[in-house]
Design a protein around this motif. Sequence first.
Motif: not given
Length: 251
Positions: A128, A130, A156, A220
């Motif tokens: 992911l 970030w 996030l 998430q």
Amino acid sequence: MTADHGAVLEPMTPVQVVGIGLDGLEGLSAMALNRLRQADVIVGSDRQLEMCAAMAAEFWPLGNGQRAIARIQERLSQSDPGSMVVLASGDPLFFGLGRLLLEALPADQISFHPHLSSVQLAFSRLKLPWQEAKLVSIHGRDPDQLLRVLRQNPPLVAVLTDPHHSPGAIAQILIDLDLPQPYTLWVCEALGSEAEKVHRLSPAEARDRRFDPLSVVVLQRQKEDVLPAHVPLLGLPDSAFLSFSDRPGLI
Ligand SMILES: C[S@@+](CC[C@H](N)C(=O)[O-])C[C@H]1O[C@@H](n2cnc3c(N)ncnc32)[C@H](O)[C@@H]1O
């Protein structure tokens, strides 16, 4: 190496703070490893000192930090303090020992050799990006900041935990908050070790489970329905297309 204020940074300071992961000496850069090999004193947790058993240095247990810092201060006051390496987990300046050391010791006596932080490892495992994540630590702290962040419903969130403020406690917070846009909860345990595990769980599943005391939680936000409720047959607006929040024109 020069800093932007024009001063020359001296890499060979008496105190060298070396970030280390659960992969031990194997995960260190050549420079960090050299600093350890040259150390007269190595300060660290019992687990970290065990990793250095082959080094010819005096070992000082870190304990709660206060006594070890007092010993470092005392040694710094000597005419030849030699080289002291302080081991810290991950990046020492990310919710780590680095801040405490900078509060107690002169900054020009300290150099930092960061390792990958647990949060970097977690996002790499989850694949992911970030750059927009909110980073929160509830390690030894009350969860107020986490509550404030979650109420803003960011996409996030990465959370450093401890055995009391555990992934299960975070799951309970999510259940109690009952947010309009819920989160998927990832628990990343013992990253970098052979016992590493990554789980994707609902808050209800995570609430009653036990996890490794070294765990990072990534929350998430679940995706909204992409299309508006009443989609016209022609002339869809740009907002109906998937995009990136930092590149809104890219559809
Ligand atoms: C005091 S903070 C230190 C953070 C560290 N400076 C870093 O860069 O990740 C300790 C917390 O970081 C997380 N942590 C550190 N190492 C970890 C690992 N190998 N796997 C999972 N979480 C870890 C855990 O939440 C742990 O309780």
